[in-house]
Design a protein around this motif. Structure first.
Motif, PDB file in Angstrom:
ATOM      1  N   GLN A 153       0.831  -1.206   0.000  1.00  8.66           N
ATOM      2  CA  GLN A 153       0.000   0.000   0.000  1.00  8.66           C
ATOM      3  C   GLN A 153       0.867   1.258   0.000  1.00  8.66           C
ATOM      4  O   GLN A 153       1.984   1.255   0.512  1.00  8.66           O
ATOM      5  CB  GLN A 153      -0.846   0.076   1.267  1.00  8.66           C
ATOM      6  N   ASP A 156      -1.863   7.649  -2.920  1.00  8.83           N
ATOM      7  CA  ASP A 156      -1.875   7.858  -4.367  1.00  8.83           C
ATOM      8  C   ASP A 156      -0.720   8.723  -4.844  1.00  8.83           C
ATOM      9  O   ASP A 156      -0.112   8.453  -5.884  1.00  8.83           O
ATOM     10  CB  ASP A 156      -3.195   8.509  -4.797  1.00  8.83           C
ATOM     11  N   VAL A 159       2.775   7.024  -5.695  1.00 15.66           N
ATOM     12  CA  VAL A 159       2.923   6.015  -6.740  1.00 15.66           C
ATOM     13  C   VAL A 159       3.923   6.493  -7.787  1.00 15.66           C
ATOM     14  O   VAL A 159       3.855   7.622  -8.269  1.00 15.66           O
ATOM     15  CB  VAL A 159       1.561   5.720  -7.410  1.00 15.66           C
ATOM     16  N   ASP A 163       5.523   1.849 -11.092  1.00 16.36           N
ATOM     17  CA  ASP A 163       4.663   0.967 -10.290  1.00 16.36           C
ATOM     18  C   ASP A 163       3.466   0.513 -11.123  1.00 16.36           C
ATOM     19  O   ASP A 163       2.995   1.240 -12.005  1.00 16.36           O
ATOM     20  CB  ASP A 163       4.140   1.704  -9.046  1.00 16.36           C
ATOM     21  N   GLU A 164       2.964  -0.678 -10.820  1.00 14.23           N
ATOM     22  CA  GLU A 164       1.739  -1.158 -11.453  1.00 14.23           C
ATOM     23  C   GLU A 164       0.639  -1.150 -10.396  1.00 14.23           C
ATOM     24  O   GLU A 164       0.736  -1.847  -9.378  1.00 14.23           O
ATOM     25  CB  GLU A 164       1.937  -2.550 -12.030  1.00 14.23           C
ATOM     26  N   VAL A 165      -0.388  -0.350 -10.624  1.00 21.09           N
ATOM     27  CA  VAL A 165      -1.472  -0.212  -9.653  1.00 21.09           C
ATOM     28  C   VAL A 165      -2.441  -1.381  -9.807  1.00 21.09           C
ATOM     29  O   VAL A 165      -2.971  -1.625 -10.892  1.00 21.09           O
ATOM     30  CB  VAL A 165      -2.214   1.128  -9.841  1.00 21.09           C
ATOM     31  N   GLN A 168      -7.425   0.433  -5.950  1.00 19.04           N
ATOM     32  CA  GLN A 168      -7.408   1.575  -5.039  1.00 19.04           C
ATOM     33  C   GLN A 168      -8.599   1.490  -4.095  1.00 19.04           C
ATOM     34  O   GLN A 168      -9.617   0.869  -4.420  1.00 19.04           O
ATOM     35  CB  GLN A 168      -7.479   2.883  -5.837  1.00 19.04           C
ATOM     36  N   SER A 261      -3.434   3.396  -2.753  1.00 16.00           N
ATOM     37  CA  SER A 261      -3.190   2.556  -3.922  1.00 16.00           C
ATOM     38  C   SER A 261      -2.434   1.319  -3.478  1.00 16.00           C
ATOM     39  O   SER A 261      -1.563   1.389  -2.610  1.00 16.00           O
ATOM     40  CB  SER A 261      -2.355   3.305  -4.973  1.00 16.00           C
ATOM     41  N   TYR A 262      -2.789   0.188  -4.073  1.00 12.65           N
ATOM     42  CA  TYR A 262      -2.058  -1.060  -3.862  1.00 12.65           C
ATOM     43  C   TYR A 262      -1.255  -1.302  -5.135  1.00 12.65           C
ATOM     44  O   TYR A 262      -1.821  -1.392  -6.228  1.00 12.65           O
ATOM     45  CB  TYR A 262      -3.019  -2.218  -3.610  1.00 12.65           C
ATOM     46  N   VAL A 263       0.055  -1.405  -5.009  1.00 10.83           N
ATOM     47  CA  VAL A 263       0.913  -1.434  -6.193  1.00 10.83           C
ATOM     48  C   VAL A 263       1.880  -2.617  -6.165  1.00 10.83           C
ATOM     49  O   VAL A 263       2.197  -3.169  -5.107  1.00 10.83           O
ATOM     50  CB  VAL A 263       1.727  -0.128  -6.331  1.00 10.83           C
ATOM     51  N   ARG A 265       5.726  -3.166  -6.973  1.00 14.84           N
ATOM     52  CA  ARG A 265       6.979  -2.429  -7.164  1.00 14.84           C
ATOM     53  C   ARG A 265       8.136  -3.415  -7.127  1.00 14.84           C
ATOM     54  O   ARG A 265       8.249  -4.206  -6.192  1.00 14.84           O
ATOM     55  CB  ARG A 265       7.159  -1.361  -6.091  1.00 14.84           C
TER      56      ARG A 265
END
Length: 296
Positions: A153, A156, A159, A163-165, A168, A261-263, A265
């Motif tokens: 997490q 926003d 990010v 990064d690939e989201v 959200q 946002s959950y990304v 990385r």
């Protein structure tokens, strides 16, 4: 050939039906799938005709799915999972190697658990080592080269372009419905440990309206924070999924928290075919569903 084409159409229709359930309607499903609303409606109608039953109720204020539609959704999840796994198994080369993966507690409660399980079945020669930590710790371990990939997490505005989201959601001030906000003095704050970026935001910016937060309960687990909120010990910052009859969003005097946002990385300068394979699995799931959804 005609039979294969027919089966392909049926798979597409099941995928559309699942999207309608996931996104809460035909219009949103069409947007997520990159289709027109009429195309989505046509695929579902063709599936209904082939099964000779109604799957959607089409009543403005009624339930979205008929009883038979809900039954088919259960089968659709299993059919699509087996179909996609079979295609991946036939299409992908054998992978081997080692992946150091970092996850947060919240990201373990998403489709990612299912994706990781499928990846392990498809590529048994890849050793995946997983650490579940708080997001700030995962970021540090990525920078130190201790992890190849982290799914975590962040707010926003944090990010990165690389990064690939995944999805959200909103962060809320919450409390027990029976909790009464004190008119004067500090507000009792139920907090994750000092490595939590929720807490850092609350202490740096959440008091800008003039209220003072006093940390009266500290826990690294969302389950522990939720239990303390339900017990009426104070207010907390939690994701929307934790809102329930026992945990309510409050019209707080405190500032509105930023969106989450959950990304995905990855570590810098990481070249690992096995890692690329796992990332491609996640990308494929995002493409199929328009994002990742919460399992819990």
């Amino acid at each position: 050939m005609a039979d294969l084409k027919s089966r392909r159409l049926e798979i597409d229709a099941l995928r559309v039906l699942r999207a309608v359930k996931q996104h809460g309607g035909v219009t949103r499903a069409a947007e997520a799938l990159g289709l027109t609303q009429s195309a989505v409606s046509h695929k579902i109608k063709r599936l209904e005709d082939s099964l000779d039953c109604a799957l959607l109720t089409r009543r403005p204020k009624g339930p979205m799915f008929t009883a038979l539609g809900l039954d088919l959704l259960d089968y659709a999840e299993k059919i699509l999972a087996m179909h996609d796994e079979a295609l991946l198994s036939l299409a992908q080369k054998d992978l081997s190697g080692r992946i150091m993966l970092g996850l947060t507690e919240d990201t373990t409660l998403t489709d990612l658990s299912r994706i990781l399980g499928r990846f392990r079945r498809l590529h048994p020669q890849v050793a995946v080592r997983t650490r579940v930590r708080m997001s700030l710790i995962l970021r540090e371990q990525l920078e130190a080269g201790e992890l190849d990939l982290a799914i975590m997490q962040m707010f926003d505005h944090e990010v990165r372009p690389t990064d690939e989201v995944l999805f959200q959601e909103d962060l809320h001030w919450v409390a027990s419905p029976e909790f009464e906000m004190p008119a004067q003095g500090p507000l009792p704050f139920l907090s994750y440990d000092p490595n939590c970026f929720y807490r850092k935001w609350a202490m740096d910016f959440g008091q800008d309206a003039g209220d003072v937060l006093e940390t009266v309960f500290e826990c690294s687990s969302a389950a522990g924070i939720s239990a303390a909120v339900k017990a009426g010990l104070g207010i907390a910052l939690l994701n929307g999924r934790y809102v329930s009859p026992d945990i309510a969003m409050i019209d707080s005097r405190l500032p509105q928290p930023p969106r989450l946002s959950y990304v995905v990385r990855r570590a810098r300068k990481t070249h690992n075919p096995a890692l690329e394979g796992l990332i491609n699995e996640i990308r494929a799931e995002i493409g199929r569903k328009g994002g990742l959804s919460l399992a819990g």
